[in-house]
Design an enzyme around this catalytic site. Structure first.
Site, short mmCIF file in Angstrom:
data_model
loop_
_atom_site.label_atom_id
_atom_site.label_comp_id
_atom_site.label_asym_id
_atom_site.label_seq_id
_atom_site.Cartn_x
_atom_site.Cartn_y
_atom_site.Cartn_z
CG ASN A 111 20.51 -9.67 11.53
OD1 ASN A 111 21.32 -10.55 11.23
ND2 ASN A 111 20.87 -8.40 11.68
CB VAL A 112 15.77 -14.29 13.45
CG1 VAL A 112 16.14 -15.18 12.27
CG2 VAL A 112 16.72 -14.56 14.63
CG ASP A 113 17.84 -8.59 15.33
OD1 ASP A 113 17.19 -7.98 14.47
OD2 ASP A 113 19.08 -8.48 15.45
CG HIS A 128 18.41 -16.59 7.66
ND1 HIS A 128 19.73 -16.34 7.99
CD2 HIS A 128 18.43 -17.10 6.40
CE1 HIS A 128 20.51 -16.67 6.97
NE2 HIS A 128 19.75 -17.11 5.99
CB CYS A 136 1.70 -25.61 13.72
SG CYS A 136 1.21 -27.30 14.00
CB CYS A 156 -0.39 -26.13 17.20
SG CYS A 156 -1.61 -25.59 16.01
CB THR A 197 26.66 -10.66 6.55
OG1 THR A 197 26.69 -12.07 6.28
CG2 THR A 197 26.85 -9.89 5.25
P1 OAD Z 1 28.28 -13.94 11.48
O1 OAD Z 1 28.40 -14.08 12.96
O2 OAD Z 1 28.73 -15.06 10.64
O3 OAD Z 1 29.08 -12.65 11.02
C1 OAD Z 1 28.93 -11.42 11.69
C2 OAD Z 1 29.80 -10.39 10.98
O4 OAD Z 1 29.56 -9.14 11.58
C3 OAD Z 1 31.31 -10.66 11.09
O5 OAD Z 1 31.89 -10.63 9.79
C4 OAD Z 1 31.82 -9.50 11.95
O6 OAD Z 1 33.13 -9.08 11.57
C5 OAD Z 1 30.79 -8.42 11.65
N1 OAD Z 1 30.64 -7.39 12.68
C6 OAD Z 1 30.84 -7.47 14.02
N2 OAD Z 1 30.56 -6.31 14.61
C7 OAD Z 1 30.17 -5.45 13.63
C8 OAD Z 1 29.75 -4.09 13.62
N3 OAD Z 1 29.68 -3.35 14.74
N4 OAD Z 1 29.44 -3.53 12.43
C9 OAD Z 1 29.52 -4.25 11.28
N5 OAD Z 1 29.90 -5.54 11.24
C10 OAD Z 1 30.22 -6.14 12.40
O7 OAD Z 1 26.75 -13.55 11.19
P2 OAD Z 1 25.95 -13.64 9.81
O8 OAD Z 1 26.83 -13.36 8.66
O9 OAD Z 1 24.73 -12.82 9.99
O10 OAD Z 1 21.62 -18.23 10.36
O11 OAD Z 1 25.55 -15.16 9.80
C11 OAD Z 1 24.70 -15.64 8.80
C12 OAD Z 1 23.76 -16.67 9.35
O12 OAD Z 1 24.51 -17.70 10.02
C13 OAD Z 1 22.81 -16.16 10.41
O13 OAD Z 1 21.66 -15.57 9.88
C14 OAD Z 1 22.48 -17.41 11.17
C15 OAD Z 1 23.85 -18.02 11.27
O14 OAD Z 1 23.88 -19.41 11.43
C16 OAD Z 1 20.46 -18.66 10.84
O15 OAD Z 1 20.11 -18.45 11.97
C17 OAD Z 1 19.65 -19.42 9.85
#
Ligand code: OAD
Length: 255
Positions: A111-113, A128, A136, A156, A197
């Site tokens: 997460n980037v948050d 990430h 820059c 920049c 994830t």
């Molecule tokens: P995804 O959107 O691919 O997956 C989110 C996961 O969270 C899903 O499997 C949901 O079932 C689960 N989920 C939803 N609500 C939840 C909760 N309350 N508790 C637990 N799990 C829950 O997101 P990421 O796997 O983080 O990349 O995606 C990976 C990367 O893809 C991100 O970092 C981003 C994106 O493109 C960049 O920005 C580089």
């Protein structure tokens, strides 16, 4: 058993009591209960509403930096008004619980948050990047860039080149040191949590397999099944904001 009917297996709690090194990998799902949208969920996920090729690639930024910055500014504002939830806070408690173990606790996040930092987690690896940092495009004076530049898109102060969000876009490499540390931590832990994830994006999705090969117990927390689920020792199907606090209560109750 939680009020919502989730059961935390006793052998999982027993394992956590004796665990010397816990690694946690988080994804967008841990922030979902804070109101931050995930990426791949049908209807609500960002990539179901926006085209990542237009917003999250170096090519997109080169051809239309205004559009990319508008989208990132919208996300920055959304995240700035969100608060860490019970899942983020439970991970702070887990880190505190592990403080007496020398090898301790590492939190790897996709997460980037910045919500883990705001909750109070300390040993964090950001795979990430971070949406509130800029850098820059000419890679000068990276550490001195910050938000609040006066022009849009921001430029920049050193070389007047465009500033970009300090996040990893599709087709880009992850920060080298962060990835090295994350891989090493995963291969040397005895407990690996994969939380919120979808386990679809490399290289993060490979980290639990490195841990498993080294003998770690794999625990997944996600309301939905993922590609990792069948390899996990424990698959806890529910929201992180309910299951993680229950794990913490169980650890404390049974110690
Ligand atoms: P995804 O959107 O691919 O997956 C989110 C996961 O969270 C899903 O499997 C949901 O079932 C689960 N989920 C939803 N609500 C939840 C909760 N309350 N508790 C637990 N799990 C829950 O997101 P990421 O796997 O983080 O990349 O995606 C990976 C990367 O893809 C991100 O970092 C981003 C994106 O493109 C960049 O920005 C580089």
């Amino acid at each position: 058993m939680t009020a919502d009917g989730f059961h935390i297996p006793t052998n999982l709690i027993d394992h956590l009591h004796s665990s010397e090194k816990i690694v946690v990998l988080t994804g967008a799902g841990i922030s979902a209960e804070s109101g931050v949208p995930t990426f791949r969920e049908a209807k609500t996920g960002l990539w179901s509403q926006y085209d990542p090729q237009e917003l999250a690639t170096p090519e997109a930024f080169n051809s239309n930096p205004e559009l990319v910055w508008k989208w990132y500014t919208w996300r920055q504002r959304l995240i700035a008004t969100a608060y860490p939830n019970a899942g983020h806070k439970a991970l702070v408690s887990l880190e505190e619980y592990q403080a007496n173990q020398a090898a301790g606790f590492v939190l790897i996040t996709q997460n980037v948050d910045g919500l883990h930092q705001r909750a109070g987690s300390r040993n964090i690896i950001e795979l990430h990047g971070n949406i509130f940092r800029t850098r820059c495009i000419n890679q000068c004076r990276r550490d001195e860039q910050g938000p609040g530049q006066n022009t849009f898109p921001p430029r920049c102060p050193n070389c007047n080149g465009l500033l970009r969000p300090d996040v990893v876009w599709f087709g880009e490499n992850l920060p080298r040191e962060a990835l090295l540390q994350a891989s090493l931590a995963s291969q040397t832990c005895d407990t690996f949590f994969s939380i919120g994830t979808s386990s679809t994006v490399e290289p993060a999705k490979s980290l639990p397999y490195g841990a498993k090969q080294s003998g770690a117990v794999i625990i997944e927390i996600n309301p939905n099944p993922t590609s990792l689920s069948h390899s996990a020792d424990f698959s806890l199907n529910g929201p992180a904001g309910i299951i993680l606090p229950e794990i913490i209560s169980s650890i404390r109750r049974e110690s």
